[in-house]
Design a protein around this motif. Structure first.
Motif, PDB file in Angstrom:
ATOM      1  N   ARG A 262      22.810  -5.120  -1.870  1.00 39.88           N
ATOM      2  CA  ARG A 262      21.617  -5.100  -1.029  1.00 39.88           C
ATOM      3  C   ARG A 262      21.296  -3.654  -0.641  1.00 39.88           C
ATOM      4  NH1 ARG A 262      22.937  -7.568   3.989  1.00 39.88           N
ATOM      5  NH2 ARG A 262      25.134  -7.847   3.424  1.00 39.88           N
ATOM      6  N   ALA A 263      20.054  -3.455  -0.214  1.00 42.89           N
ATOM      7  CA  ALA A 263      19.631  -2.158   0.316  1.00 42.89           C
ATOM      8  C   ALA A 263      19.178  -2.340   1.756  1.00 42.89           C
ATOM      9  CB  ALA A 263      18.505  -1.567  -0.524  1.00 42.89           C
ATOM     10  N   SER A 264      19.086  -1.237   2.485  1.00 48.82           N
ATOM     11  CA  SER A 264      18.644  -1.301   3.883  1.00 48.82           C
ATOM     12  C   SER A 264      17.130  -1.283   3.991  1.00 48.82           C
ATOM     13  CB  SER A 264      19.231  -0.122   4.676  1.00 48.82           C
ATOM     14  OG  SER A 264      20.641  -0.151   4.655  1.00 48.82           O
ATOM     15  N   GLY A 265      16.470  -0.506   3.131  1.00 51.20           N
ATOM     16  CA  GLY A 265      15.027  -0.397   3.213  1.00 51.20           C
ATOM     17  C   GLY A 265      14.482   0.483   2.116  1.00 51.20           C
ATOM     18  N   VAL A 266      13.183   0.799   2.206  1.00 53.83           N
ATOM     19  CA  VAL A 266      12.529   1.649   1.221  1.00 53.83           C
ATOM     20  C   VAL A 266      11.715   2.712   1.949  1.00 53.83           C
ATOM     21  CG1 VAL A 266      12.384  -0.125  -0.563  1.00 53.83           C
ATOM     22  CG2 VAL A 266      10.517   0.121   1.081  1.00 53.83           C
ATOM     23  N   GLU A 267      11.561   3.852   1.277  1.00 50.15           N
ATOM     24  CA  GLU A 267      10.669   4.911   1.747  1.00 50.15           C
ATOM     25  C   GLU A 267       9.517   5.018   0.769  1.00 50.15           C
ATOM     26  OE1 GLU A 267      11.038   6.517   4.501  1.00 50.15           O
ATOM     27  OE2 GLU A 267      13.161   6.843   4.969  1.00 50.15           O
ATOM     28  N   VAL A 268       8.291   5.073   1.301  1.00 49.94           N
ATOM     29  CA  VAL A 268       7.087   5.134   0.471  1.00 49.94           C
ATOM     30  C   VAL A 268       6.398   6.474   0.721  1.00 49.94           C
ATOM     31  CG1 VAL A 268       4.912   4.026  -0.152  1.00 49.94           C
ATOM     32  CG2 VAL A 268       6.837   2.630   0.661  1.00 49.94           C
ATOM     33  N   PHE A 269       6.148   7.212  -0.347  1.00 52.82           N
ATOM     34  CA  PHE A 269       5.478   8.512  -0.262  1.00 52.82           C
ATOM     35  C   PHE A 269       4.081   8.379  -0.854  1.00 52.82           C
ATOM     36  CE2 PHE A 269       9.943   9.272  -0.078  1.00 52.82           C
ATOM     37  CZ  PHE A 269      10.114  10.395   0.718  1.00 52.82           C
ATOM     38  N   ILE A 270       3.063   8.807  -0.096  1.00 55.81           N
ATOM     39  CA  ILE A 270       1.677   8.656  -0.529  1.00 55.81           C
ATOM     40  C   ILE A 270       1.056  10.023  -0.781  1.00 55.81           C
ATOM     41  CG2 ILE A 270       1.428   6.463   0.689  1.00 55.81           C
ATOM     42  CD1 ILE A 270      -0.013   7.902   2.920  1.00 55.81           C
ATOM     43  N   ASP A 271      -0.106  10.018  -1.444  1.00 56.85           N
ATOM     44  CA  ASP A 271      -0.769  11.275  -1.810  1.00 56.85           C
ATOM     45  C   ASP A 271      -1.307  12.015  -0.596  1.00 56.85           C
ATOM     46  OD1 ASP A 271      -0.314  10.960  -4.565  1.00 56.85           O
ATOM     47  OD2 ASP A 271      -2.034   9.634  -4.758  1.00 56.85           O
ATOM     48  N   ASN A 272      -1.929  11.286   0.319  1.00 62.40           N
ATOM     49  CA  ASN A 272      -2.554  11.909   1.492  1.00 62.40           C
ATOM     50  C   ASN A 272      -1.858  11.430   2.751  1.00 62.40           C
ATOM     51  OD1 ASN A 272      -4.166  13.066   3.406  1.00 62.40           O
ATOM     52  ND2 ASN A 272      -6.032  11.952   2.869  1.00 62.40           N
ATOM     53  N   PRO A 273      -1.078  12.288   3.420  1.00 63.50           N
ATOM     54  CA  PRO A 273      -0.338  11.850   4.610  1.00 63.50           C
ATOM     55  C   PRO A 273      -1.225  11.347   5.736  1.00 63.50           C
ATOM     56  CG  PRO A 273       0.483  13.971   3.814  1.00 63.50           C
ATOM     57  CD  PRO A 273      -0.773  13.686   3.057  1.00 63.50           C
ATOM     58  N   ASP A 274      -2.489  11.768   5.769  1.00 66.60           N
ATOM     59  CA  ASP A 274      -3.378  11.374   6.860  1.00 66.60           C
ATOM     60  C   ASP A 274      -4.077  10.043   6.622  1.00 66.60           C
ATOM     61  OD1 ASP A 274      -2.888  13.682   8.423  1.00 66.60           O
ATOM     62  OD2 ASP A 274      -4.255  14.840   7.166  1.00 66.60           O
ATOM     63  N   SER A 275      -3.874   9.441   5.450  1.00 66.57           N
ATOM     64  CA  SER A 275      -4.563   8.178   5.135  1.00 66.57           C
ATOM     65  C   SER A 275      -3.621   6.986   5.273  1.00 66.57           C
ATOM     66  CB  SER A 275      -5.146   8.228   3.720  1.00 66.57           C
ATOM     67  OG  SER A 275      -4.119   8.363   2.754  1.00 66.57           O
ATOM     68  N   VAL A 276      -2.760   7.019   6.296  1.00 68.66           N
ATOM     69  CA  VAL A 276      -1.752   5.970   6.434  1.00 68.66           C
ATOM     70  C   VAL A 276      -2.377   4.612   6.745  1.00 68.66           C
ATOM     71  CG1 VAL A 276       0.158   7.494   7.047  1.00 68.66           C
ATOM     72  CG2 VAL A 276      -1.398   6.699   8.829  1.00 68.66           C
ATOM     73  N   ASN A 277      -3.469   4.602   7.499  1.00 71.45           N
ATOM     74  CA  ASN A 277      -4.080   3.319   7.847  1.00 71.45           C
ATOM     75  C   ASN A 277      -4.648   2.621   6.616  1.00 71.45           C
ATOM     76  OD1 ASN A 277      -3.497   3.646  10.591  1.00 71.45           O
ATOM     77  ND2 ASN A 277      -5.384   4.768  10.966  1.00 71.45           N
ATOM     78  N   MET A 278      -5.345   3.378   5.790  1.00 73.93           N
ATOM     79  CA  MET A 278      -5.908   2.799   4.573  1.00 73.93           C
ATOM     80  C   MET A 278      -4.803   2.353   3.626  1.00 73.93           C
ATOM     81  SD  MET A 278      -8.364   4.609   1.728  1.00 73.93           S
ATOM     82  CE  MET A 278      -7.047   5.729   1.254  1.00 73.93           C
ATOM     83  N   MET A 279      -3.753   3.178   3.481  1.00 75.69           N
ATOM     84  CA  MET A 279      -2.662   2.832   2.573  1.00 75.69           C
ATOM     85  C   MET A 279      -1.865   1.628   3.086  1.00 75.69           C
ATOM     86  SD  MET A 279      -2.977   4.673  -0.010  1.00 75.69           S
ATOM     87  CE  MET A 279      -1.499   4.021  -0.752  1.00 75.69           C
ATOM     88  N   ARG A 280      -1.752   1.484   4.400  1.00 76.01           N
ATOM     89  CA  ARG A 280      -1.063   0.313   4.943  1.00 76.01           C
ATOM     90  C   ARG A 280      -1.790  -0.964   4.517  1.00 76.01           C
ATOM     91  NH1 ARG A 280       2.216  -0.462   9.407  1.00 76.01           N
ATOM     92  NH2 ARG A 280       1.809   1.655  10.151  1.00 76.01           N
ATOM     93  N   GLU A 281      -3.120  -0.931   4.597  1.00 78.84           N
ATOM     94  CA  GLU A 281      -3.901  -2.108   4.194  1.00 78.84           C
ATOM     95  C   GLU A 281      -3.713  -2.408   2.713  1.00 78.84           C
ATOM     96  OE1 GLU A 281      -7.904  -1.297   5.287  1.00 78.84           O
ATOM     97  OE2 GLU A 281      -7.523  -1.372   7.450  1.00 78.84           O
ATOM     98  N   ARG A 282      -3.682  -1.378   1.889  1.00 85.35           N
ATOM     99  CA  ARG A 282      -3.490  -1.594   0.446  1.00 85.35           C
ATOM    100  C   ARG A 282      -2.123  -2.189   0.148  1.00 85.35           C
ATOM    101  NH1 ARG A 282      -5.772   3.880  -2.601  1.00 85.35           N
ATOM    102  NH2 ARG A 282      -7.941   3.718  -1.892  1.00 85.35           N
TER     103      ARG A 282
END
Length: 457
Positions: A262-282
């Motif tokens: 098993r793993a504890s969790g995942v880290e997700v890296f996105i292109d634009n750090p300021d677009s977290v709200n939009m990426m959360r919805e996606r």
């Protein structure tokens, strides 16, 4: 009549400002013996403007560098999103990472095992966070993978050692090849309760990320040893296999059970750090993605970065007062100049110079002080901002004290990032205040009555 007098009388000009206006303003700026005091005040005012502009540029550049460096370090190791499973055990972590990397706007994702331990070295102990990762995921984290100062991450998956930060190595008093003892309170169950899990691992790598928090508290371990240490490998009975009795041999147990990590969790890296709200919805709109709790970097560090933003605004406001004080000095020096040049103003008026010409002469004089001070301050500020760390180190060595200690400011060096937009704002503000400061003294000069001014000459 001289040429300048003829221009004054005739009102001829070569543009918004007549040539004789520039000439007279230039003469007023040059010091003569009886006007030395006024010229000294003008020079000090110019220095004040330069200091204010330079200070603003340097402080704002350091604040930008501090925020940017912290952001780069934090997001170079921790993802823009951290995801933890809501339901069931996280056994499908590889499939989850593959699915997340298909989302538009996601650069990459990594899975990890994480837990808290007590790390002990040569007579010293401290709390630490152990993070287990395989080599493929480590290579995605360029900041970490390329930060090894001693040892390295080669053949990481096949190793049985750990990687620690150089500050943690100093605290524990260990080096490459030395043993680090890790103590986890959640150990094996016995009739008397849970016993601590104690294991020792050799140090294979010592890294330096340049951030105190990571260099002091993080220990990295290969994925499988981390899963084993934190008991994240479950023995699952194979389909159709009958349960074994307690007298079964190890070979029979291995044949009857599958080991499911098993793993504890995942880290997700996105292109634009300021677009977290939009990426959360996606991400949340993805079909067949296991339910997860997603925490963005803004949520994790909201208080810290909000405090930085407030400090940045307050520092800009306070330091702007230096330029405002210099602008008031421009007013005082021009008023003194107008008083001293009362007879000259009267002569110019009798020769035909208009009130507008008189205003422009003194506006040019005061604005020139501001322009020269602003340009000098901009050059000085940019030079100091570009060499902030070198200057800090030199002053620290000279005084024998540590300026900006990393234990307080989180970073091991003084960063500086100059924002052209902010520099432009500072320059425009300084020039604007310098021009506004000339309006009242120039207007007073234009109101001089030639008869009254010359009566007692």
């Amino acid at each position: 009549m001289t040429e300048s007098a003829q221009q004054a009388a005739g009102g001829r000009s070569t543009g918004p400002f007549a040539r004789f206006e520039w000439m007279i303003a230039g003469r007023y700026l040059r010091a003569r013996r009886k006007e030395a005091f006024i010229s000294v005040i003008a020079s000090l005012t110019m220095v004040g403007v330069a200091i204010g502009v330079a200070t603003l540029i340097v402080v704002m550049s350091v604040m930008n560098g501090f925020r940017g460096e912290l952001l780069d370090k934090i997001l170079g190791l921790n993802g823009h999103f951290t995801g933890y499973p809501i339901e069931s055990q996280f056994t499908d972590y590889k499939e989850t990472v593959s699915a997340l990397e298909q989302v538009d706007g996601v650069k990459f994702a990594v899975y990890f095992v994480e837990g808290q331990v007590l790390a002990s070295g040569r007579g010293s102990s401290t709390g630490a966070t152990v993070r287990g990762m395989d080599e493929a995921n480590l290579k995605k984290l360029d900041l970490l993978y390329n930060s090894a100062e001693q040892g390295g991450f080669d053949s990481w998956d096949d190793s049985t050692g750990v990687a620690i930060g150089y500050r943690l190595a100093q605290t524990l008093g260990v080096g490459i090849g030395d043993q680090v003892q890790l103590i986890n309170p959640d150990g094996a169950m016995t009739p008397f309760g849970s016993t601590p899990q104690i294991r020792s691992y050799p140090v294979n790598a010592i890294y330096n990320l340049g951030m105190v928090e990571f260099d002091s508290f993080y220990i990295f371990m290969p994925l499988e040893p981390a899963q084993d240490y934190f008991k994240l490998i479950d023995d699952v009975l194979k389909p159709g296999q009958a349960p074994l009795d307690i007298m079964a041999s190890d070979a029979e147990i291995d044949a009857a059970y599958d080991r499911v990590p098993r793993a504890s969790g995942v880290e997700v890296f996105i292109d634009n750090p300021d677009s977290v709200n939009m990426m959360r919805e996606r991400i949340e709109a993805m079909p067949n993605l296991r339910p997860m709790i997603l925490t963005s970097w803004q949520q994790r560090n909201e208080t810290f970065f909000s405090a930085l933003q407030v400090e940045r605004v307050v520092m800009f406001t306070i330091l702007s007062m230096i330029i405002l004080v210099a602008a008031f000095n421009i007013i005082s020096s021009l008023i003194m100049l107008v008083k001293d040049k009362g007879a000259d103003i009267a002569v110019l008026r009798t020769m035909g110079a208009t009130r507008g010409s008189i205003m422009r002469i003194f506006s040019i004089t005061g604005t020139t002080i501001g322009v020269i001070g602003t340009l000098a301050g901009t050059v000085i500020g940019l030079i100091v901002a570009a060499n902030a760390e070198t200057i800090r180190a030199a002053i620290s060595d000279f005084l024998g004290v540590t300026l900006f200690p990393p234990e307080v400011f989180f970073l091991s060096s003084l960063p500086s990032r100059t924002d052209p937009v902010e520099v432009t704002v500072v320059v425009c503000m300084a020039l604007g205040l310098s021009f506004l400061a000339t309006i009242y003294p120039a207007w007073r000069a234009a109101q001089y009555d030639p008869v009254e001014a010359l009566r007692y000459e």
